[in-house]
Design a protein around this motif. Structure first.
Motif, PDB file in Angstrom:
ATOM      1  N   UNK A 253       0.399  -1.211  -0.044  1.00 17.64           N
ATOM      2  CA  UNK A 253      -0.684   0.314  -0.345  1.00 17.64           C
ATOM      3  C   UNK A 253       0.757   0.926  -0.234  1.00 17.64           C
ATOM      4  N   UNK A 254       2.087   1.127  -0.020  1.00 20.16           N
ATOM      5  CA  UNK A 254       2.848   2.357  -0.402  1.00 20.16           C
ATOM      6  C   UNK A 254       2.257   3.552  -1.316  1.00 20.16           C
ATOM      7  N   UNK A 255       3.082   5.040  -0.390  1.00 18.65           N
ATOM      8  CA  UNK A 255       2.204   5.352  -2.205  1.00 18.65           C
ATOM      9  C   UNK A 255       0.912   6.066  -1.847  1.00 18.65           C
ATOM     10  N   UNK A 256      -0.228   5.242  -1.878  1.00 18.18           N
ATOM     11  CA  UNK A 256      -1.392   5.558  -1.035  1.00 18.18           C
ATOM     12  C   UNK A 256      -2.244   4.546  -2.404  1.00 18.18           C
ATOM     13  N   UNK A 257      -3.234   4.866  -2.765  1.00 22.22           N
ATOM     14  CA  UNK A 257      -4.061   4.331  -3.115  1.00 22.22           C
ATOM     15  C   UNK A 257      -3.828   4.726  -4.688  1.00 22.22           C
ATOM     16  N   UNK A 258      -3.979   4.844  -6.125  1.00 22.10           N
ATOM     17  CA  UNK A 258      -2.971   5.076  -6.785  1.00 22.10           C
ATOM     18  C   UNK A 258      -4.375   6.248  -7.708  1.00 22.10           C
ATOM     19  N   UNK A 259      -6.220   6.208  -7.619  1.00 27.36           N
ATOM     20  CA  UNK A 259      -7.099   7.211  -7.947  1.00 27.36           C
ATOM     21  C   UNK A 259      -7.242   8.453  -6.818  1.00 27.36           C
ATOM     22  N   UNK A 260      -7.097   8.145  -5.503  1.00 26.62           N
ATOM     23  CA  UNK A 260      -6.021   8.861  -4.753  1.00 26.62           C
ATOM     24  C   UNK A 260      -5.335   9.842  -4.810  1.00 26.62           C
TER      25      UNK A 260
END
Lengths: 485, 485
Positions: A160-167
């Motif tokens: 989950x690094x970086x965060x959820x791409x669409x977010x």
């Protein structure tokens, strides 16, 4: 009148070591006595004066507890006769756990009837808390449902690094529209708050013993986070234009990083002028150092245009930008983000994996939907009008009700104002003492002196207004004036 | 046959500094070429051998990339003719962003078509990752929806320290049923992971320079977290019964805290016998010290009864218990909890407020519902059967396919096994080199030596099996044996 038997035998004991304020302790104990059937419906409670004398607290404290119990329907007041346990308490309230509670797992004994902790409610003037009733809970729930139905398993499992791409994409779009700077989704990193951002940045940018400049007064939790991580924190006194680079260079040369709040200084509220912004960027570039721009509540600007952010002025070098959802959406969302130049962003994502700092996925698709469908921007616009009106009301009510005690000046934005004690009040008590008194009466007024690293240059209070309806602002200022007189 | 024109002119470049393994880089670059229309449907790709030579990677790496592209429908293989770009690629795939992607906010330019990052998929033998397809996503979504509809605003706004009350109650009930110990909801504190629990515990229980005992080999992230927070970490070699108190007292006396994994040592898997448990509790009580019992995957025990936890043996003194949802539910849930004696629990809640470590509310009501309705326990029971079968399959397949290379012994529980290199393999390469080779072929086999604080007493690999279907276990062991021969 047997049902109005006196209940003056209430056994209420305050625990001074308990972090809960006195009024909450009294409120909770009386409520439990009522729910347990130990004080019968219709019975009369001791007067607030008698209870105050008996428990050794001020009458303001017992009044605040009774007010709360009355507001929630546990007590009713009869003119001239005092407070009585409400006779309308439904039997279900007396026996069942409060509504909204999840039943105990099958096979285990039922949990005893417990009250909802009153401390989950924001207290009047708590700063940095958004309005509760104006939050579009239905729209948010719809975003949660819609986005979760479309969620694939790959998003739940896996890194989950970086965060959820669409977010990350939605945040980049939001920044383009609201703050006028372009960044790629890959430069956005979702974090659980400013402290986690600090932990990541310290890991990538600092070596033990490196100097970090912070504003004084400033954000204590960030100051402590840098210290715990081995940095030498130099607190630089701000002036009317915020962080002062000249003074920082003179008193603590050789810093690797500066943590600043240029949009609105936290907590004092001044804006850093353009010349200082450019000087700070020049410093970072020529020294190979970094400026962390905490843009914590820049969404709430009521007058004038915001200045260009350091990030947009600096381009791809020397600046990291921090923002938060918890102040705009709701306190317990606990989601923030940072924007970094591309190469640094990659290092920070790696650091997130190293220190296990990934953010829970569950809220992220909902937020992406909430932003991408325009609901987030609409909510900010609505809150901007609401909070601007509340700020004006607060300024007016302090002038009307506490003019002998406090000075409050309006500001161009934000969610709190600074109240400064007038000389007569300042002579009688410190801001910490004043806030202790207010606390026992159910008011949160955070003392300004707590934001200084060392001795406070100035005394005052933060008066948060964003989450406080106008009537409550009026009642709160009345109560505050009572505490301070 | 013009539509089968050779596409041997692919420009693929590997970045050795990129943390993504080679096969992922090749996969992603070819996929982007296809999606961008730079390689036409029907055109032939270079052979895996030619591409390997050209890009300087092993053929295993290019094979893994082509396998993945074929599995996802981008390539099709024709016997004797090689790999071709699929002619069935729908136009929408070539033009539109991938499904599940949230549209860009109105008014901003549409995001370029991008591929889902392949690294969000777990890789074969990644340890600690639950099964993806067996997770009851529908039931979880229903819990999320049901609990969120009932959520009140007070839960979203206000302090989140300690965690969502019904979740704390549900965890207490779960521990009563699964681990046989009683605790009150107030003793349970929800955290975002073991590292956050460590930060809280260090803040409350340790002073800078205090000694902390950790197992060696052991949990590196926790070791680093204690070090960063100023503790002196003493790594005590484990023996066949796990943590050895005698050795710890001899080599690093005066510790304030011991971090241990008595249910199943991490990563080796042995269980601490009762005598050692009692000795450790005695030590903590007589020294006024603390034992942190990390019970990270005790839900997955396939044979025999678990021993009583330290927490249940110790009662209200000297032990803190850590557990996690992310291993049982899904990786990106990022929710853990700890159980502490009541007085310590109160201090930890206060520490959570001080360091801003509250956990996002959004997933908590859903989890409370998922546990309270019995779905959590049912999921664990189902996964226990599934994982036990996978463990047996892994042991059998290593014996069948890699008997010349690796030794693997079954264990009573857990989500991974330890594979030890046979002498002939151990002479040829270290576990780190072997895992690098496997990584380029799309396999994650974590080297055991990385779990040691200093020089590794033993070489080996973690083979995670919980999230790997049996067919993939077989294929993975075949591929692994190919890498190591």
């Amino acid at each position: 009148m047997t049902e109005q038997a006196d209940a003056a035998t209430l056994t209420i004991a305050l625990d001074r070591a308990d972090p809960e304020p006195g009024y909450v302790q009294i409120y909770a104990q009386i409520r439990e006595l009522i729910l347990a059937g130990r004080v019968a419906p219709g019975s009369r409670l001791p007067s607030t004066r008698a209870l105050a004398a008996e428990t050794g607290v001020s009458r303001t404290t017992t009044l605040a507890a009774y007010d709360q119990l009355t507001a929630e329907g546990y007590l009713e007041n009869r003119v001239g006769a005092g407070a009585f346990v409400s006779r309308d308490l439904p039997d279900t309230v007396l026996a069942a756990p409060p509504a909204g509670r999840v039943p105990s797992p099958a096979g285990t004994s039922p949990a005893p009837a417990k009250v909802d902790p009153p401390w989950t409610r924001p207290r009047t003037f708590d700063p940095g808390i958004a309005d509760r009733d104006a939050f579009p809970l239905d729209e948010w729930t719809r975003s949660l449902l819609r986005s979760h139905r479309a969620l694939d398993r790959a998003t739940l499992f896996g890194r989950g690094t970086g965060g959820f791409e669409p977010l990350r994409e939605a945040i980049a779009g939001h920044l383009r529209a609201m703050r006028g700077f372009d960044c790629a989704a890959g430069q956005v990193i979702v974090t659980s708050g400013a402290q986690e951002a600090v932990a990541l940045l310290a890991r990538v940018l600092l070596r033990p013993g490196d100097t970090v400049w912070m504003e004084d007064p400033g954000y204590g939790a960030v100051r402590r986070a840098f210290s715990v991580l081995g940095a030498r924190v130099a607190c630089i006194p701000v002036d009317g234009e915020g962080f002062d680079l000249e003074q920082a260079l003179a008193s603590a040369p050789g810093a690797r990083l500066a943590f600043v709040t240029p949009s609105r200084h936290y907590p004092l509220g001044m804006t850093m002028p353009l010349a200082r912004r450019l000087a700070l960027i020049d410093w970072a570039r020529s020294e190979g150092a970094w400026v962390i721009e905490d843009d914590f509540d820049s969404e709430y600007r009521y007058r004038g245009r915001p200045l260009a952010s350091l990030m947009s002025l600096a381009g791809d070098r020397g600046v990291v930008y921090l923002g938060s959802f918890s102040k705009v959406m709701f306190q317990n969302l606990r989601l923030s983000w940072l924007v970094a130049p591309p190469a640094l962003a990659r290092d920070l994502v790696r650091a997130q994996a190293d220190i296990g700092a990934q953010v829970s996925i569950v809220a992220q698709p909902a937020l992406a939907d909430f932003i991408a469908t325009g609901r987030f921007a609409a909510h900010i616009r609505r809150m901007r009008r609401l909070y601007a009106a509340r700020q004006s009301h607060l300024v007016a009510e302090v002038a009307r009700l506490a003019d002998d005690l406090l000075d409050v000046a309006p500001q161009d934005g934000g969610m709190h104002l600074i109240a400064r004690p007038k000389p007569a009040l300042a002579r009688r008590m410190s801001d910490r003492e004043a806030s202790e008194r207010a606390r026992d009466a159910g008011l949160t007024i955070v003392p300004l002196s707590g934001f200084y690293a060392g001795e406070a240059a100035e005394q005052g209070f933060l008066l948060g207004y964003a989450g406080v309806p106008e009537a409550e602002i009026t009642a709160g200022i009345e109560r505050l004036a009572g505490c301070l007189r």
